[in-house]
Scaffold this active site. Structure first.
Site, PDB file in Angstrom:
ATOM      1  N   ALA A  65       0.943  -1.276   0.122  1.00 13.53           N
ATOM      2  CA  ALA A  65      -0.023   0.028  -0.166  1.00 13.53           C
ATOM      3  C   ALA A  65       0.728   1.229   0.112  1.00 13.53           C
ATOM      4  O   ALA A  65       2.065   1.179   0.438  1.00 13.53           O
ATOM      5  CB  ALA A  65      -0.805  -0.001   1.343  1.00 13.53           C
ATOM      6  N   GLY A 114       0.526  -5.481   0.443  1.00 10.76           N
ATOM      7  CA  GLY A 114      -0.359  -5.620  -0.629  1.00 10.76           C
ATOM      8  C   GLY A 114      -0.140  -6.385  -1.873  1.00 10.76           C
ATOM      9  O   GLY A 114      -0.836  -6.962  -2.284  1.00 10.76           O
ATOM     10  N   GLU A 117      -0.442  -9.662  -0.893  1.00  9.76           N
ATOM     11  CA  GLU A 117      -1.626 -10.176  -0.756  1.00  9.76           C
ATOM     12  C   GLU A 117      -2.374 -10.462  -2.104  1.00  9.76           C
ATOM     13  O   GLU A 117      -3.149 -11.306  -2.300  1.00  9.76           O
ATOM     14  CB  GLU A 117      -2.466  -9.191   0.112  1.00  9.76           C
ATOM     15  CG  GLU A 117      -2.290  -9.392   1.446  1.00  9.76           C
ATOM     16  CD  GLU A 117      -2.869  -8.234   2.414  1.00  9.76           C
ATOM     17  OE1 GLU A 117      -3.644  -8.160   3.351  1.00  9.76           O
ATOM     18  OE2 GLU A 117      -2.508  -6.985   2.028  1.00  9.76           O
ATOM     19  N   GLU A 137       3.323  -5.617   7.606  1.00 12.54           N
ATOM     20  CA  GLU A 137       2.259  -4.743   8.163  1.00 12.54           C
ATOM     21  C   GLU A 137       2.622  -4.496   9.665  1.00 12.54           C
ATOM     22  O   GLU A 137       2.235  -3.515  10.352  1.00 12.54           O
ATOM     23  CB  GLU A 137       0.834  -5.072   8.039  1.00 12.54           C
ATOM     24  CG  GLU A 137       0.641  -4.940   6.554  1.00 12.54           C
ATOM     25  CD  GLU A 137       0.707  -6.143   5.651  1.00 12.54           C
ATOM     26  OE1 GLU A 137       0.165  -6.305   4.464  1.00 12.54           O
ATOM     27  OE2 GLU A 137       1.430  -7.283   6.336  1.00 12.54           O
TER      28      GLU A 137
END
Length: 263
Positions: A65, A114, A117, A137
């Site tokens: 992100a 991300g 992910e 994270e």
């Protein structure tokens, strides 16, 4: 289409490139929205049978992100952060996971946060030998928010996933292969050809059958096996009246290659 996401179509394969190389292809809101729009376009294009997703530049698939943008959202409180950040990211990974055309990640570099992910969510993944993965994270004082606490344990098992989630330590393509996050590791220069070759092996088959398998697997993983078997039965039933199933059976009986129409 914004330059944040590039699309190139060749041989029934759409190559989507996350295109913020100066930011290590960080997932800002614009890029996520453009990726979702690209998937909408590809979904309805009968000339496209598979998708390869990669990152621009030599350093990153996606470093995760866009922290600066996300930090601004967090300052507005949890409701705004959930609405603008979490729901957007979860919608993206859910869209990739349930997409009815196969999506192959070609992980060309860093796949952190991300980016990891996305790799978890897509159907198949091939990594360059220069790739690196991480679930960092926790270093920001937060859990993953684009599905990482749910998909990684399903792929890797609870204890292996928790080690990665709770330490935030980077891990190698070999480790990613061992835990089931990726399908293969190839030399960096062979990454896109290997992804195209894998896509080609899928494109030989009925697109309707491919879609039905993706749907049955994706839905069934989140169900008890009895419910999953019902989904499998429903997907087969949907294939019964199609010309693709008739052609597949006729080709097998006639000992010839099938020619599928996608109907």
């Amino acid at each position: 289409m914004s330059d944040a996401v590039l699309i190139e179509t060749k041989d029934a394969i759409a190559l989507i490139t996350l295109n913020r190389p100066d930011k290590l292809n960080a997932l800002n809101y614009d890029l996520i929205d453009r990726l979702m729009a690209a998937l909408d376009t590809i979904e309805t294009d009968a000339g496209i049978g598979a998708v390869i997703l990669t990152g621009a530049g030599e350093r990153a698939f996606s470093a995760g992100a866009d922290i600066r943008e996300f930090s601004g959202t967090v300052r507005h409180g949890p409701n705004t952060a959930i609405r603008d950040f979490v729901r957007r990211g979860q919608a993206m990974t859910a869209r990739l996971e349930a997409f009815r055309k196969p999506v192959i990640a070609a992980v060309n570099g860093l796949a952190f946060g991300g980016g990891c992910e996305i790799t978890e969510a897509v159907h198949l993944a091939i990594a360059s030998d220069r790739a690196q993965f991480a679930k960092p994270e926790i270093n920001l004082g937060m859990p993953p928010t684009f599905g990482g606490t749910q998909r990684l344990p399903r792929l890797a098992g609870r204890k292996r996933a928790l080690e990665l989630l709770l330490t935030g330590d980077a891990f190698s393509p070999a480790r990613a292969l061992e835990i089931g996050l990726i399908n293969a590791i190839v030399p960096h220069d062979e990454l896109l050809p290997a992804a195209r070759q894998l896509a080609g092996r899928i494109l030989r088959h009925s697109p309707l059958a491919v879609a039905s398998i993706i749907t049955a697997v994706t839905r069934g993983l989140n169900m008890a096996i009895g419910e999953g078997l019902q989904v499998e039965s429903e997907q087969f039933a949907a294939m019964v009246p199609t010309s693709d199933l008739r052609e597949g059976l006729a080709a097998w009986i006639g000992r010839r290659p099938p020619s599928y129409s996608g109907h």
